[in-house]
Design a protein around this motif. Structure first.
Motif, PDB file in Angstrom:
ATOM      1  N   THR A   1       0.849  -1.189   0.000  1.00  0.00           N
ATOM      2  CA  THR A   1       0.000   0.000   0.000  1.00  0.00           C
ATOM      3  C   THR A   1       0.886   1.242   0.000  1.00  0.00           C
ATOM      4  O   THR A   1       1.154   1.827   1.068  1.00  0.00           O
ATOM      5  CB  THR A   1      -0.930   0.003   1.236  1.00  0.00           C
ATOM      6  OG1 THR A   1      -1.480  -1.288   1.420  1.00  0.00           O
ATOM      7  CG2 THR A   1      -2.035   1.022   1.097  1.00  0.00           C
ATOM      8  N   PRO A   2       1.373   1.663  -1.172  1.00  0.00           N
ATOM      9  CA  PRO A   2       2.316   2.790  -1.233  1.00  0.00           C
ATOM     10  C   PRO A   2       1.848   4.052  -0.519  1.00  0.00           C
ATOM     11  O   PRO A   2       2.661   4.750   0.107  1.00  0.00           O
ATOM     12  CB  PRO A   2       2.484   3.020  -2.738  1.00  0.00           C
ATOM     13  CG  PRO A   2       2.183   1.695  -3.356  1.00  0.00           C
ATOM     14  CD  PRO A   2       1.117   1.091  -2.484  1.00  0.00           C
ATOM     15  N   SER A   3       0.565   4.367  -0.572  1.00  0.00           N
ATOM     16  CA  SER A   3       0.103   5.593   0.083  1.00  0.00           C
ATOM     17  C   SER A   3       0.269   5.506   1.600  1.00  0.00           C
ATOM     18  O   SER A   3       0.608   6.496   2.256  1.00  0.00           O
ATOM     19  CB  SER A   3      -1.351   5.882  -0.275  1.00  0.00           C
ATOM     20  OG  SER A   3      -2.186   4.813   0.153  1.00  0.00           O
ATOM     21  N   ALA A   4       0.053   4.325   2.172  1.00  0.00           N
ATOM     22  CA  ALA A   4       0.230   4.151   3.616  1.00  0.00           C
ATOM     23  C   ALA A   4       1.711   4.247   3.980  1.00  0.00           C
ATOM     24  O   ALA A   4       2.074   4.836   5.002  1.00  0.00           O
ATOM     25  CB  ALA A   4      -0.344   2.808   4.060  1.00  0.00           C
ATOM     26  N   TYR A   5       2.575   3.698   3.135  1.00  0.00           N
ATOM     27  CA  TYR A   5       4.018   3.779   3.382  1.00  0.00           C
ATOM     28  C   TYR A   5       4.489   5.226   3.277  1.00  0.00           C
ATOM     29  O   TYR A   5       5.221   5.716   4.135  1.00  0.00           O
ATOM     30  CB  TYR A   5       4.772   2.897   2.388  1.00  0.00           C
ATOM     31  CG  TYR A   5       6.276   3.004   2.507  1.00  0.00           C
ATOM     32  CD1 TYR A   5       6.954   2.364   3.535  1.00  0.00           C
ATOM     33  CD2 TYR A   5       7.013   3.771   1.610  1.00  0.00           C
ATOM     34  CE1 TYR A   5       8.327   2.475   3.666  1.00  0.00           C
ATOM     35  CE2 TYR A   5       8.390   3.894   1.736  1.00  0.00           C
ATOM     36  CZ  TYR A   5       9.043   3.235   2.760  1.00  0.00           C
ATOM     37  OH  TYR A   5      10.406   3.362   2.883  1.00  0.00           O
ATOM     38  N   GLU A   6       4.057   5.934   2.248  1.00  0.00           N
ATOM     39  CA  GLU A   6       4.485   7.328   2.031  1.00  0.00           C
ATOM     40  C   GLU A   6       4.031   8.260   3.151  1.00  0.00           C
ATOM     41  O   GLU A   6       4.646   9.297   3.397  1.00  0.00           O
ATOM     42  CB  GLU A   6       3.967   7.842   0.685  1.00  0.00           C
ATOM     43  CG  GLU A   6       4.643   7.199  -0.514  1.00  0.00           C
ATOM     44  CD  GLU A   6       6.137   7.458  -0.571  1.00  0.00           C
ATOM     45  OE1 GLU A   6       6.584   8.571  -0.208  1.00  0.00           O
ATOM     46  OE2 GLU A   6       6.877   6.536  -0.961  1.00  0.00           O
ATOM     47  N   ALA A   7       2.976   7.882   3.881  1.00  0.00           N
ATOM     48  CA  ALA A   7       2.501   8.714   4.987  1.00  0.00           C
ATOM     49  C   ALA A   7       3.579   8.887   6.058  1.00  0.00           C
ATOM     50  O   ALA A   7       3.579   9.882   6.789  1.00  0.00           O
ATOM     51  CB  ALA A   7       1.236   8.115   5.599  1.00  0.00           C
ATOM     52  N   TYR A   8       4.510   7.946   6.131  1.00  0.00           N
ATOM     53  CA  TYR A   8       5.591   8.049   7.115  1.00  0.00           C
ATOM     54  C   TYR A   8       6.617   9.128   6.757  1.00  0.00           C
ATOM     55  O   TYR A   8       7.515   9.401   7.542  1.00  0.00           O
ATOM     56  CB  TYR A   8       6.290   6.697   7.297  1.00  0.00           C
ATOM     57  CG  TYR A   8       5.480   5.764   8.166  1.00  0.00           C
ATOM     58  CD1 TYR A   8       5.527   5.851   9.562  1.00  0.00           C
ATOM     59  CD2 TYR A   8       4.633   4.813   7.602  1.00  0.00           C
ATOM     60  CE1 TYR A   8       4.762   5.020  10.354  1.00  0.00           C
ATOM     61  CE2 TYR A   8       3.872   3.965   8.392  1.00  0.00           C
ATOM     62  CZ  TYR A   8       3.941   4.070   9.769  1.00  0.00           C
ATOM     63  OH  TYR A   8       3.183   3.252  10.555  1.00  0.00           O
ATOM     64  N   PHE A   9       6.473   9.727   5.572  1.00  0.00           N
ATOM     65  CA  PHE A   9       7.399  10.772   5.152  1.00  0.00           C
ATOM     66  C   PHE A   9       6.739  12.156   5.119  1.00  0.00           C
ATOM     67  O   PHE A   9       7.377  13.129   4.731  1.00  0.00           O
ATOM     68  CB  PHE A   9       7.992  10.439   3.780  1.00  0.00           C
ATOM     69  CG  PHE A   9       8.769   9.153   3.784  1.00  0.00           C
ATOM     70  CD1 PHE A   9      10.062   9.123   4.288  1.00  0.00           C
ATOM     71  CD2 PHE A   9       8.202   7.979   3.328  1.00  0.00           C
ATOM     72  CE1 PHE A   9      10.784   7.940   4.311  1.00  0.00           C
ATOM     73  CE2 PHE A   9       8.910   6.792   3.360  1.00  0.00           C
ATOM     74  CZ  PHE A   9      10.204   6.766   3.849  1.00  0.00           C
ATOM     75  N   ALA A  10       5.485  12.257   5.526  1.00  0.00           N
ATOM     76  CA  ALA A  10       4.779  13.540   5.513  1.00  0.00           C
ATOM     77  C   ALA A  10       5.482  14.574   6.387  1.00  0.00           C
ATOM     78  O   ALA A  10       5.457  15.769   6.084  1.00  0.00           O
ATOM     79  CB  ALA A  10       3.335  13.346   5.968  1.00  0.00           C
ATOM     80  N   TRP A  11       6.138  14.142   7.434  1.00  0.00           N
ATOM     81  CA  TRP A  11       6.830  15.058   8.349  1.00  0.00           C
ATOM     82  C   TRP A  11       7.908  15.877   7.651  1.00  0.00           C
ATOM     83  O   TRP A  11       8.212  16.978   8.070  1.00  0.00           O
ATOM     84  CB  TRP A  11       7.449  14.284   9.520  1.00  0.00           C
ATOM     85  CG  TRP A  11       8.568  13.364   9.123  1.00  0.00           C
ATOM     86  CD1 TRP A  11       8.456  12.066   8.727  1.00  0.00           C
ATOM     87  CD2 TRP A  11       9.966  13.672   9.085  1.00  0.00           C
ATOM     88  NE1 TRP A  11       9.693  11.539   8.441  1.00  0.00           N
ATOM     89  CE2 TRP A  11      10.634  12.507   8.649  1.00  0.00           C
ATOM     90  CE3 TRP A  11      10.710  14.807   9.376  1.00  0.00           C
ATOM     91  CZ2 TRP A  11      12.027  12.451   8.504  1.00  0.00           C
ATOM     92  CZ3 TRP A  11      12.092  14.751   9.225  1.00  0.00           C
ATOM     93  CH2 TRP A  11      12.739  13.583   8.798  1.00  0.00           C
ATOM     94  N   ARG A  12       8.451  15.347   6.553  1.00  0.00           N
ATOM     95  CA  ARG A  12       9.534  16.035   5.850  1.00  0.00           C
ATOM     96  C   ARG A  12       9.081  17.348   5.205  1.00  0.00           C
ATOM     97  O   ARG A  12       9.900  18.230   4.960  1.00  0.00           O
ATOM     98  CB  ARG A  12      10.136  15.130   4.780  1.00  0.00           C
ATOM     99  CG  ARG A  12      10.938  13.993   5.355  1.00  0.00           C
ATOM    100  CD  ARG A  12      11.478  13.094   4.239  1.00  0.00           C
ATOM    101  NE  ARG A  12      12.392  12.123   4.777  1.00  0.00           N
ATOM    102  CZ  ARG A  12      13.708  12.151   4.614  1.00  0.00           C
ATOM    103  NH1 ARG A  12      14.262  13.118   3.925  1.00  0.00           N
ATOM    104  NH2 ARG A  12      14.471  11.222   5.146  1.00  0.00           N
ATOM    105  N   SER A  13       7.792  17.481   4.925  1.00  0.00           N
ATOM    106  CA  SER A  13       7.287  18.696   4.273  1.00  0.00           C
ATOM    107  C   SER A  13       6.662  19.669   5.273  1.00  0.00           C
ATOM    108  O   SER A  13       6.033  20.639   4.880  1.00  0.00           O
ATOM    109  CB  SER A  13       6.262  18.324   3.195  1.00  0.00           C
ATOM    110  OG  SER A  13       5.157  17.661   3.775  1.00  0.00           O
TER     111      SER A  13
END
Length: 197
Positions: free
Chosen positions: A123-135
């Motif tokens: 589930t790429p969208s769930a994985y990418e959520a762990y990088f939201a802090w970078r923005s």
């Protein structure tokens, strides 16, 4: 994947990693029981970060579990662009952005954690959520600590020891303060005695 160079294991990380590896592939690097070797020349921390960056997840397993005992194990994957799977300080959330890591203790068993990691890979969208802090800006609780890093760690440690000695945290009048514990104190005394012989 994980990096481990010391055999110290007060956190149960060895058994945890072994059980997890029974459910999902774990490449191990470092001097302690590696299953993979560094490709090319080992340039220290640069090579470590580059190696971690090749993986979706990095096991960030502290050798001891205690409040405030947070080491490079969680920061290296954050710098590399990998998601840390953390086992360690119960208050690690005070040191890193929210939703930037996976808390290994939030799962009943390593098998449940492995199932969640597979879900994130599927589930790429769930994985990418762990990088939201970078923005987003760093939380104030973390940003306010950054100026402390301008003072070298050994100086901060010396200041802490000095403060504790000023507060009279020794055993009794005339006895030294033991900020690192009695065993460490006795080992140091023994080493000094052996050198003087």
């Amino acid at each position: 994947m994980r990096f481990q160079s010391a055999s110290i294991d007060l956190s149960g990380r060895g058994a945890f990693a072994a059980e997890l590896a029974g459910h999902i592939g774990v490449d191990s690097y470092g001097r302690y029981r590696p299953t993979r070797q560094i490709e090319g020349p080992d340039l220290g921390s640069q090579t470590k970060i580059e190696t971690i960056a090749r993986y979706h997840f990095c096991l960030a397993l502290e050798n001891s579990i205690a409040p405030d005992y947070v080491t490079e194990k969680i920061f290296d994957p954050l710098c590399a662009g990998s998601v840390p799977v953390y086992l360690g300080a119960p208050n690690v959330g005070e040191f890193v952005p929210a939703n930037s890591y996976i808390d290994a203790t939030a799962f009943g068993t390593p098998a449940e954690l492995a199932a969640y990691l597979r879900h994130l890979l599927e589930t790429p969208s769930a994985y990418e959520a762990y990088f939201a802090w970078r923005s987003q800006p760093l939380p104030e609780s973390i940003a306010s600590r950054l100026p402390l890093l301008e003072t070298p760690a050994k100086c901060r440690l010396a200041e802490l020891v000095h403060q504790r000695m000023q507060q009279g945290q020794g055993l009794s009048p005339g006895w030294p303060s033991l900020p690192f514990g009695g065993v460490s104190f006795l080992r140091t005394k023994l080493r000094r005695w052996r050198k003087s012989r």
